[in-house]
Every structure is written in structure tokens, then in C-alpha cells.
Design an enzyme around this catalytic site. Structure first.
Site, mmCIF file in Angstrom:
data_model
loop_
_atom_site.group_PDB
_atom_site.id
_atom_site.type_symbol
_atom_site.label_atom_id
_atom_site.label_comp_id
_atom_site.label_asym_id
_atom_site.label_seq_id
_atom_site.Cartn_x
_atom_site.Cartn_y
_atom_site.Cartn_z
ATOM 1 N N GLU A 101 -25.512 47.306 8.911
ATOM 2 C CA GLU A 101 -24.643 47.125 10.071
ATOM 3 C C GLU A 101 -23.214 47.511 9.741
ATOM 4 O O GLU A 101 -22.717 47.194 8.663
ATOM 5 C CB GLU A 101 -24.606 45.660 10.542
ATOM 6 N N GLU A 107 -28.592 38.237 7.959
ATOM 7 C CA GLU A 107 -27.317 37.733 7.450
ATOM 8 C C GLU A 107 -27.437 36.272 6.996
ATOM 9 O O GLU A 107 -26.712 35.388 7.455
ATOM 10 C CB GLU A 107 -26.214 37.885 8.492
#
Length: 685
Positions: A319, A162
């Protein structure tokens, strides 16, 4: 937009060698005793898990001190996962520096615009432009890649994690030096920079590159082009780190695809993912549902945009959550059926792998209340039974692995430059929400049962779309203006909105009246904006007599006999003036909507805007608004996804095809229970 590279998607393989959809989670075995690992792989087999992301936050475990390494535990778990048929998306573990590194080198820590240091204690406490951090990170990447290059469990590399989630904007001295270097490459000369930044205003003219800083805390509004360029630079700085890790991985493991997990979702706007798409071997995304009246529409929008970023090639959902997260003010669990519906909606929009954060719910740490595939309650739980059920469903959908989303007839343009620039300070209103406006248009299209693609504004071939919606396309350089004009003149139907085509790529206003280079195409001229105060609304007539506008109005003058006024203001400062216009041009048209109508108002307006293109819903009337319809196809088959958007049963009459998942058809059609999905397969036409 950087064109996506040819996809090297890491498909899971069945025992017969055929492709399967990926299914799994982030796996953090280092948080658990060894005896739990055996239970984990047993439960993974039960759930149908075939892919996990490993070692994401493991730097301190892999390199306990500057001069020591410990790969024993990772060797063991890699071997164990392979023995049970689970492939590994192996992270480079560089997302969170260990305490020994930040203690020895506090100069790698990010600095805020107000000069505060972001200290260790959470994650992502590193500067994207720190040469010290880069050296240590690449040393770790080299050790990992050298050790696991030939491991049979390794299916892909996961760079960092991320990127930019918490450290996108660093204002340190390292960032200042890197920012100046970036500006030199962009502008070459100080004269060009001074012109682009409009530094004649407020005596800001620079006479030396070393005088330039990031937009730190200032006495008033910082230079707007400086702010815009810093956003561009910050995205590029993270992209540069991605490239550095990727190049080393490609050198040492050339046969293993490399990706990183984007965060294409509401509220995450610091990274220009359309520009990053060409840097990875396949696009991966993380998505979490945010609370709101159109939460699942936002999920669909983000998944759709991820598909647009990936060039409509299959992508990886790295995710999402099985239930509640831990970081919202109130963290609600998912309703029955939402775990599967959320997952399958991503699959509908092109995801060929569905993974969660995380496999086993943590018992300690900041995310211990974040849901997981195996909850605190263990395997004897409704949640784990839902996880197992989803695994079975994904097995039945294996035939569609490798198929691509079928293009829609309508496109909604999305542009990071416009997102960044339209929401800068010292504007007509601080209430403008670029993402919200784009989502409202998408929600309205869903409400009418109309398929639409969400695509980047730059680098997308628009010629295949009958209608292109460009909400708040604030930044319009001349090449983009010419492309939009050519699109309409060649028979396309363009729709744009308030505060569009106002500035060029340097955030300089297009002079002569708004909306700048699209003025002639639209056949209107605007001399003055009319933003509205909080709570103020305006009434409209025509097809919008039952709705109100908010946030914005424009004082529009029609310039040409071929402009049709679709709606006028009934109230407000511009009463009786045009509010919505459309001009025919060539075989196409160009329409302008001058106020925020919200999803409800746009649902009322859209039929009039779509009519010239002949765009209507493919769904039967009974299902429109309640069911989202998405199509994937390959060379031999078409796969129709029917997603119940509501909490009530919905009947979809006239359905045809082999039912891969979902209820079997009755005489009246398929009856979709609340929050359920059906997938039908039929031969390609």
C-alpha cells in the site's frame, strides 16, 4: 532479527511467461454494484494492473451470521479478475470482526491501559491474545483456504491486515494471562524475573506469577523493564497470530506463498519487523508519506529499511497513496510527478510490486476522502492518467524484476529495542526521538550523495560495510557490544551517538561510566548527561563552527592518547570539553557524537567521519544533495536509479548506460526534471 526465509515472491507473469513487476491496489468490489466490476477490469487492463489484494475487510460479507456463509460474490470476482489476467493476493479477512461476533463475544474487544474498552465501529477491534477471536478467525481462514486452494487467480495469501495498527497494546485479562506465559518462557523463574525487572525498587518484588499484570494505569512511572517487556510481548503476540493463520494456510495450500503487510514507516514502532521477517514467505510493506521537511527522505529511509529487513531480497509494496490520505490534520495532494517518483523510489530500494490503497475511491465510509487509483472524478482525470502512465513505466522496468539492491559501503543501524527503551518515561529528557535521529543521519548521507543501507542492528553481517552508524543505540547487550568492538578492531569504522550503550537487554544501566561496554573502544568516559531545555542550543568549533547542537550534551573525559577530538563545545555547561571524538583501533576507528546536530549539522560533520574509510559520493559533484542514487543488480546487469529529490531540474553529467526510463542524455548529461526518475542499465562488472 529472525533471518528472512528464502523468498517466494509472487511474480506477475507476462504473456510470454517472463517476470513482470507487480502493479495494482487493494480492491473492494463489495462496496460497488456488479455493473461497476466490469468497468473496473476494463480500467485495470488500461492501467496495466496485474495484481490486487482482495477481501481484506470482507468478514461480514463472507460470514453474515455465525452459521451462514456467502462466497458467491467472491467466486464471481475471482473468476472475473482471472479472466482479465489479474492475480489475487487474497486476504484472510480477519482484520475487522463482524458485528455478530462482537455482540456475541464482547470479551474479544481490546482494553486500554486505563481500563477502557475499544468498541466496534472502526476496525481492528480484537485482542491478539483472545482464544475466542483466534478460534473464529481460524475457522474463517479454513473456509477460505479450502474453497480457493486451486483457484488460478490466487497468487498469494494476505494474513489479516496491518497487524497491530490499532490494537498492538491490549491490557485485558486475556493479555495479562498471555503476558505471564510469555514471561515464564523468557525468565523461567520468578527470581530471574525479579532480578531482570529490578523489583527491589519501590517494593515491587513478586512472589507469585499471578501477581504480574500488564503496565496498566499506575500512580507513577511503571517499572521500566516491565514496560519494555510488554512492548516485546505485544509484538510477539501479534506475531503469534500471524503464525497461527500462516500455519493453517500452509497446511491447506502449501504451494501458495503467505505474507502480511508490515508498516515500516515513521510513527509505527509497536511491531519488531526485523523479528517478523522470518515468518513470511516474502516481505510486504505499507508506507504513507508524512508531512515534514524531509518527507521523501523518510520514504527512502523506510523503503531502505524494508529492504534491510528482507535481507535485500525483492519485496512487495502492498500500500501507498496516489495522492492525499484522509487521516492527517491537513491532507495534501501530491505534486505533479510525485506519484511516479514515490513509487519508483520504492522500486529502487527493492520493491518488485507497487500497489496502492485503493483501486476505486470509496463514496462512503471513513476513507472516502483517501485517494485511489480511480478517483471520484473517474477515468477522465489527471490522476488516472498518471496511474496509467506509471503502469507503462513499470512495464518498461520489467527486466529488473528479481534483481537485488547492491550493498552500499555505509550502513545505518536500526534497533526496535533501542527505539522502545530510549523513549520510555523518567529519562534525562522526554524529547528524544529515536527514529528522527536515525533519519537525520540518513538525510545527511543523502545530502552528500552517499549511498547507505538501513539495516537491523541484530543479525546483520557488518563486515561488508566500511562505515557503520549506530545512532542512539541505547540497548547494547554484551554480545552486540562484542560484535561492534570486533567490527572496529577488524578495520571497520563505527560511529555512535549520545545515549548509546547505556543499558543492557533488561534496561539495566552498564555501570562504571557511560557509554558502558563501548567505553574502552571509544576511548572516552562520561560521568553525567547534560540534556538541554527546549530552545537551548550549544555552539561547537572545528568543522561544526557554523552549526549548533540541541537536545543533549555529555560531559566527556578523554581516556587515552589515541583519541582525536574532532569538535569541542564553544558554549554551554561543558564549554571547551570534547563534543565529537574519534579513536583509532586496529585498522578501524570508533567515533562518538554527543549532541543532536540535525541533518544540516551532520552533513557538515560526516566528511570528517567518512574520510578514514575513504567513502565518497559516486555521483558527480553537481548532482550531490539533489539526486538520490540507488543501485540494483542481477547476474548480468546493473540498474542505476537517479531520483531527483528536488522541485527543480538537475543535471547529472557523466551518466552511462541504456536508458530504460527517464530523459535521454545530452552533451552535458541527463537533465532530470523536477521530481523525476531515470533508470539506466549496463552490463554487470
Amino acid at each position: 532479527m529472525t533471518a528472512p526465509a528464502p523468498s517466494r515472491f509472487p511474480y506477475a507473469k507476462g504473456s510470454d511467461g517472463t517476470r513482470r513487476l507487480g502493479y495494482g491496489a487493494d480492491y473492494n468490489p463489495e462496496q460497488w454494484p456488479r455493473e461497476v466490476w466490469e468497468e473496473d477490469v476494463r480500467l485495470m487492463r488500461e492501467a496495466g494492473v496485474n495484481t490486487v489484494s482482495l477481501a481484506i475487510f470482507s468478514w461480514a460479507g463472507l460470514q453474515p451470521t455465525a452459521d451462514s456463509w456467502d462466497f458467491g460474490w467472491l467466486d464471481e470476482i475471482m473468476d472475473l479478475l482471472h479472466a482479465h489476467g489479474v492475480g489475487v493476493d487474497l486476504a484472510t479477512a480477519t482484520a475487522s470482526p463482524p458485528p455478530w461476533l462482537t455482540t456475541a463475544h464482547p470479551e474479544i474487544l481490546p482494553v486500554t491501559a486505563t481500563g477502557e474498552t475499544l468498541w466496534p465501529g472502526a476496525r481492528q477491534h480484537w485482542r491478539p491474545t483472545s482464544p475466542v477471536f483466534r478460534a473464529h478467525a481460524l475457522r474463517l481462514v479454513r473456509e477460505l483456504a479450502t474453497r480457493y486452494a486451486g483457484h488460478p487467480a490466487l497468487v498469494a495469501w494476505h494474513v489479516n491486515n496491518e497487524l497491530g495498527c490499532h490494537n498492538v497494546y491490549d491490557h485485558s485479562d486475556d493479555a495479562a494471562r498471555a503476558f505471564r506465559a510469555w514471561l515464564r518462557r523468557r525468565y523461567t523463574t520468578l527470581d530471574a524475573l525479579n532480578d531482570a525487572w529490578g523489583t527491589a525498587f519501590w517494593s515491587q518484588r513478586y512472589s507469585d506469577w499471578d501477581q504480574i499484570l500488564p503496565p496498566r494505569l499506575a500512580a507513577s512511572h511503571p517499572n521500566p523493564t516491565q514496560q519494555l517487556d510488554f512492548k516485546r510481548f505485544s509484538s510477539d503476540a501479534l506475531k503469534d497470530h500471524l503464525r497461527a493463520e500462516r500455519e493453517l494456510l500452509r497446511e491447506l495450500t502449501p504451494g501458495v506463498p503467505v505474507t502480511t503487510n508490515f508498516m515500516v514507516m515513521s510513527g509505527t514502532k509497536g511491531m519488531d519487523y526485523a523479528d517478523w521477517a522470518g515468518e513470511v514467505d516474502f516481505v510486504a510493506n505499507d508506507h504513507y508519506v508524512l508531512p515534514g521537511p524531509h518527507d521523501r527522505d523518510e520514504l527512502s529511509f523506510s523503503a531502505n529499511l524494508t529492504s534491510g529487513i528482507s535481507g535485500h531480497r525483492p519485496w512487495f509494496l502492498m500500500e501507498h497513496s496516489t495522492g492525499a490520505v484522509n487521516w492527517q490534520p491537513v491532507n495534501l495532494p501530491k505534486k505533479p510527478g510525485e506519484l511516479a517518483r514515490d513509487s519508483l523510489l520504492h522500486v529502487a530500494h527493492g520493491a518488485d510490486a507497487v500497489c496502492f490503497f485503493q483501486w476505486r475511491q470509496s463514496r462512503a465510509g471513513a476513507e472516502k476522502y483517501h485517494s485511489a487509483m480511480v478517483p471520484h472524478a473517474g477515468e477522465d482525470s489527471e490522476l488516472f492518467r498518471s496511474v496509467v502512465g506509471l503502469g507503462r513505466t513499470l512495464e518498461r522496468l520489467a527486466p529488473l524484476a528479481g534483481s537485488e539492491r547492491e550493498p552500499a559501503r555505509v550502513a545505518v543501524l536500526f534497533d526496535w529495542d533501542s527505539w522502545w527503551a530510549a523513549e520510555l518515561d523518567s529519562h534525562p529528557t522526554s524529547r528524544l526521538d529515536y527514529h528522527r535521529e536515525a533519519l537525520d543521519w540518513y538525510t545527511a548521507l543523502l545530502g552528500l550523495g552517499i549511498r547507505a543501507d538501513v539495516v537491523p542492528a541484530h543479525g546483520t553481517d557488518l563486515s561488508g560495510y566500511d562505515v557503520v552508524v549506530a545512532p542512539v543505540l541505547h540497548v547494547v547487550p554484551q554480545p552486540l557490544a562484542k560484535e561492534l568492538i570486533r567490527y572496529a578492531e577488524n578495520g571497520g569504522h563505527l560511529v555512535t551517538t549520545y545515549f548509546s550503550a547505556i543499558v543492557d537487554e533488561n534496561d539495566h544501566v552498564h555501570l562504571g561510566g557511560y557509554p558502558g561496554p563501548l567505553r574502552d573502544l571509544l576511548g572516552i568516559r562520561i560521568e553525567e548527561f547534560g540534556p538541554l531545555l527546549d530552545g537551548d542550543t550549544v555552539g561547537l568549533d572545528g568543522p561544526l563552527s557554523a552549526v549548533t547542537g540541541s537536545l543533549w550534551t555529555d560531559r566527556i573525559s578523554v581516556d587515552g592518547p589515541d583519541v582525536e577530538v574532532l569538535a569541542r563545545y564553544r558554549t554551554g555547561s561543558y564549554a571547551a570539553r570534547p563534543a565529537v571524538t574519534r579513536r583509532t583501533t586496529g585498522g578501524g576507528s570508533a567515533a562518538y557524537v554527543s549532541t543532536r546536530l540535525g541533518a544540516e549539522g551532520l552533513t557538515a560533520l560526516l566528511p570528517a567521519l567518512l574520510a578514514p574509510a575513504g567513502v565518497t559520493s559516486e555521483l558527480p559533484e553537481e548532482a550531490r544533495g539533489s539526486v538520490e542514487h540507488v543501485v540494483r543488480r542481477d547476474a548480468s546487469h546493473r540498474y542505476d536509479f537517479l531520483v531527483n529529490r528536488t522541485d527543480a531540474p538537475v543535471t547529472v553529467p557523466g551518466t552511462t548506460g541504456e536508458v530504460l526510463i527517464g530523459p535521454m542524455p545530452t552533451e552535458t548529461g541527463i537533465v532530470l526534471p523536477p521530481r523525476e526518475v531515470a533508470v539506466l542499465r549496463r552490463p554487470a562488472e
